[in-house]
Design an enzyme around this catalytic site. Structure first.
Site, PDB file in Angstrom:
ATOM      1  N   CYS A 108       0.820  -1.212   0.000  1.00  0.00           N
ATOM      2  CA  CYS A 108       0.000   0.000   0.000  1.00  0.00           C
ATOM      3  C   CYS A 108       0.852   1.259   0.000  1.00  0.00           C
ATOM      4  CB  CYS A 108      -0.928   0.020   1.207  1.00  0.00           C
ATOM      5  SG  CYS A 108      -2.177  -1.227   1.091  1.00  0.00           S
ATOM      6  N   HIS A 109       1.689   1.390   1.011  1.00  0.00           N
ATOM      7  CA  HIS A 109       2.448   2.628   1.128  1.00  0.00           C
ATOM      8  C   HIS A 109       3.942   2.365   1.299  1.00  0.00           C
ATOM      9  CE1 HIS A 109      -1.719   3.623   2.420  1.00  0.00           C
ATOM     10  NE2 HIS A 109      -1.539   4.500   1.486  1.00  0.00           N
ATOM     11  N   GLY A 110       4.365   1.148   0.971  1.00  0.00           N
ATOM     12  CA  GLY A 110       5.791   0.861   0.873  1.00  0.00           C
ATOM     13  C   GLY A 110       6.536   0.639   2.176  1.00  0.00           C
TER      14      GLY A 110
END
Lengths: 423, 187, 254
Positions: free
Chosen positions: B151-153
């Site tokens: 999703c956001h690394g």
């Protein structure tokens, strides 16, 4: 005991009712002869458009609920049954789904209209605050509603948003468990979201009623932002503004219908056509467009709690806008400096919207931070400071006697065609 | 009696300035508040996890089928739990001293003594609740060889600690115990 | 000035709409196809959809379910009641007999299409860990819709030498990550069309995409036909109310 109301209506049935419960007199007073500034432009349509959209949403929602099943094992299929098998089910659902986008669209324009013309300033502060409450309830309702089809984006959106509360120290986790009714977003969550999604629009009606009631106490603002000086400045609401609102309403409904019939999934996410799966995260979790700027603010802050506070703060800030604006003048028409900053705010919100739709990497991180900084700077610094430093343009004497260079005297008949240019 | 109190309450104060009427009003007000609170509580608490939800609060996991270097996902309280059979290399990487952790913890605190090969964590990214990938060797595991959140690394190491990205905390270790060498009970 | 702000707001709207839709832009841009069902007056090419149903039945349905669709839905691609009954009867479906024991009975038009696997776990186990997605909504459930499906079906090739492929994975130019579990499903002459259309890969891909576009949105034709009337009605009403407004406001000095 108070005496019966003396009704002026000639129709015996209406007269009989009105004598005992003067609702017709009230309607006549508030919507018939209600004195309304004569110089509204078409931006004053948007309140009425929002009201109509709310009614459309409630009407379609009630019929959707007749065929919807709020259970994780059946919700997705029940929505598809509405789309495929229920007579006109696809129409009702697409009106409802696109109606949410339309509702936010007209409401955001309504809000920016209020900001441009200073409609939040004294004595209309409470009117504005009620409006912000309406916005908050709309957001909550939209969020709950988006969860109901129980697609991938429904599920993961619900997970991400409810998890925001876990950022609260100490009580965060118990609050999230309580919101979920379990240890993850699951059937109890879906059930309560359905219940709340059905409830909140009626709360909304209540607040909208107060919003309109407050409006009718202070009277409407107008594009010049100056007070009504007398009857020569006003027109009865009916027929002048009922017909003007009708023009905007028909055009609005044409646009609305275009999306419903020809691009019904334009505002939707393809991932939401896949049933919710707690074990598979979509590549990207993106809220609906109308929440993107706030989502961008959330992600622009490197700390979780900080991001959550900034996001809620960005809406909370709107409550105190009437007191942050120090300018003695309402309308941006006479505020040569501030109006440029308001334009910048619009741009910042758009940029934040774009940032919210993209992965937070590369240029988007920077743009997100710049947009966030400007948003807060605008309200906390620019609004108070510019109001003090700016030299407003000379105000017209009254609505009917504007002292503007090209506004004096009766306008040619054709001017009515382009009221926005006049403003 | 009530009438006489009412009569005096308007005019003069008796004694210390607090009338019997004031006192009774206070008691009634407090009673109403307590009553309203007591009536609200069942409604509020009805939204907390119910008995059937709580009943599924512990599970047993058989470790035999999990190959070294692999992990499985099992569901516990509706959440994915990763059970990973770590290779010797991965254990070494996890035990090596890590600097600048967002949420400092040693590997020893996160596994059971003598069972260092088994790592059990709740597979929910502490950022915004996505499920990180990395259970299969073919999955992307990030720079630290643990899990990677798509999703956001956020990146997690072989001890489930966050090493990079927006997640503020390590993957939590659920309460669990070894029932035998090849079986654990989570919850 | 308000005009400037409204322009900015309009630009705001347009760009936020523009960014909200193609969030997950394909890494490789999709070639656009001319679809019979595209545009405000588009309708499904019945012959293509029927050929597409044949491709679905003979190729896709061995692995992919289409749970939300019923046999009766085939009416929308031009099959007669008799044809639909025959199609339904050609499959057997699990049911419970009068004695309570599980039985298999022939399908009826009111039945759902039969899924190839009993449940998702079985589908996963039989397909190397990757369950074949359900096709009921496949056109709506993928960014790029029909163009994406067509590109995917025709996008198989041998992997570039630089790319390391996973076990049992196949190279596809248009699949996210370029590694897909599905083996290229279509090959020259994979089905034999009753109407004599040569069954090239492109033809079959186009036909099955048309069929699945119908299955994903069976209301399309009705929606568009009604939409033309509704939009025109509101535009007309805008004109009428505007004329009324001009009349009402004619005597106002404003």
């Amino acid at each position: 005991m108070a005496g019966l109301h003396k009704s002026d209506f000639e129709n015996p049935v209406i007269n009989w009712i009105d004598t005992r419960l003067p609702i017709f007199t009230m309607l006549q007073k508030e919507y018939g002869v209600f004195p309304t500034p004569k110089n509204f432009n078409y931006f004053w349509n948007f309140g009425a458009l929002a009201m109509v959209t709310l009614m459309i949403m409630i009407a379609t929602g009630i019929f959707l609920a007749m065929n919807y099943t709020a259970h994780t094992s059946m919700a997705f299929d029940s929505v598809q049954r509405i789309m495929r098998d229920v007579n006109y089910g696809w129409l009702i659902r697409y009106v409802h789904a696109n109606g949410a986008s339309m509702f936010f669209l007209v409401t955001y324009i309504h809000i920016f209209r209020g900001m441009y013309y200073g409609s939040y300033k004294a004595p209309r502060e409470l009117l504005w605050i009620l409006g912000v409450v309406i916005l908050l309830i709309m957001m909550a309702t939209a969020f709950f509603g988006y969860v109901l089809p129980w697609g991938q984006m429904s599920y993961w959106g619900a997970t991400v948003i409810t998890n925001l509360f876990s950022a609260i120290p100490i009580v965060g986790e118990p609050i999230v468990t309580w919101l979920w009714g379990g240890f993850s977003v699951a059937n109890p969550t879906l059930n309560r979201f359905f219940s709340l999604h059905y409830l909140l629009p009626f709360v909304l009606i209540g607040i909208v009623f107060l919003h309109v009631a407050a409006l009718h106490v202070t009277g409407s603002n107008n594009p010049l932002g100056i007070d009504v000086k007398g009857p020569q400045d006003t027109l009865p609401f009916h027929p002048y503004y009922t017909v003007k609102d009708s023009v905007g309403l028909c055009l609005f409904l044409a646009i609305f219908a275009f999306f419903v019939f020809f691009a019904p999934n334009f505002f939707g996410a393809a991932d939401n056509e896949i049933p919710a799966n707690p074990l598979v995260t979509p590549a990207e979790i993106v809220p609906e467009w109308y929440l993107l700027p706030f989502y961008a603010i959330l992600r622009s802050v490197p700390s979780k709690l900080g991001g959550v506070l900034m996001m809620f703060g960005s809406i909370g800030l709107l409550f105190v806008v009437p007191w942050l604006d120090t300018s003695p003048v309402r309308s941006c028409k006479f505020r040569p400096v501030y109006r440029w900053f308001l334009g910048l705010l619009v741009i910042a919100c758009v940029v934040l919207g774009a940032v919210g739709a993209h992965r937070p990497e590369g240029i988007w991180v920077l743009l997100g931070r710049l947009g966030t900084i400007y948003y807060f700077l605008h309200f906390l610094v620019i609004l108070p400071v510019v109001g003090k430093l700016e030299r407003p343009l000379p105000l017209p004497e009254s609505i009917s006697k504007p002292v503007l260079p090209r506004g004096g005297g009766p306008l040619p008949a054709g001017a009515a065609a382009k009221p926005m240019e006049k403003a | 009696m009530a009438e006489s109190t009412t009569a005096t309450a308007h005019g003069s104060h008796d004694g210390d300035g607090v009338t019997k009427r004031d006192f009774l009003t206070l008691v009634a007000g407090a009673g109403a508040a307590v009553g309203a609170g007591a009536m609200a509580w069942p409604l509020i608490d009805s939204m907390n996890p119910s008995k059937d939800v709580l009943a599924l609060s512990s599970i047993e996991v058989d470790l035999k089928p999990i190959q070294a270097g692999q992990a499985i996902t099992t569901m516990w309280r509706g959440k994915p739990v990763f059970v990973r059979n770590r290779t010797a290399e991965e254990i070494k990487a996890a035990q090596a001293e890590a600097k600048g952790l967002a949420d400092p913890a040693t590997d020893a605190e996160r596994v059971k003594p003598g069972k260092e090969q088994w790592l059990v964590v709740v597979g929910i990214c502490t950022h915004l609740g996505c499920v990180p990938v990395g259970n299969r060797p073919s999955d992307q595991r990030g720079e630290y060889g643990g899990w990677f959140c798509p999703c956001h690394g956020s990146q997690y190491d072989t001890s489930g600690r966050v090493r990079h990205g927006p997640a503020p905390a390590n993957l939590p270790v659920p309460p669990y115990a070894f029932l035998s060498d090849t079986k654990i009970k989570i919850g | 000035m308000m005009r400037w702000v409204s322009l900015a707001a309009a630009a705001a709207l347009v760009s936020s709409l523009a960014v909200s839709a193609p969030v997950q832009a394909q890494e490789t841009s999709l070639p656009r196809q001319n679809w019979s069902f595209a545009g405000p007056f588009g309708t499904f090419d019945r012959a293509a959809a029927q050929r597409g149903f044949q491709v679905y039945k003979e190729v896709c349905s061995t692995c992919h379910s289409m749970k939300l669709a019923y046999f009766r839905d085939l009416e929308g691609i031009g099959l007669s009641e008799e044809q639909i009954k025959a199609v339904a009867a050609s499959v057997t479906l699990p049911d419970i007999g009068d004695d309570g024991a599980p039985i298999e009975r022939p399908g009826l038009p009111a039945d759902h299409f039969r899924s190839p696997f009993a449940n998702e776990k079985a589908a996963r186990a039989a397909n190397n860990g990757a369950a074949p997605p359900d096709l009921s909504l496949i056109i709506k459930a993928r960014d790029g819709g029909a163009d994406y499906l067509y590109a995917l079906l025709t996008g198989f090739s041998t992997a570039p030498a630089t790319m390391k492929m996973g076990d049992g994975m196949n190279y596809n130019k248009y699949f996210a990550g370029n590694q897909i579990g599905m083996v290229a499903p279509l090959s020259e002459g994979r089905v034999e069309y009753a109407d004599g259309t040569p069954a090239s890969v492109n033809q079959m891909a186009k036909d099955v995409t048309t069929f699945l576009a119908y299955i994903s949105e069976p209301e399309t034709e009705m929606r568009k036909a009604l939409g033309v009337k509704v939009v025109l009605f509101f535009l007309l009403m805008t004109g009428v109310t505007y004329a009324v407004k001009r009349k009402v406001w004619a005597d106002v000095d404003h």
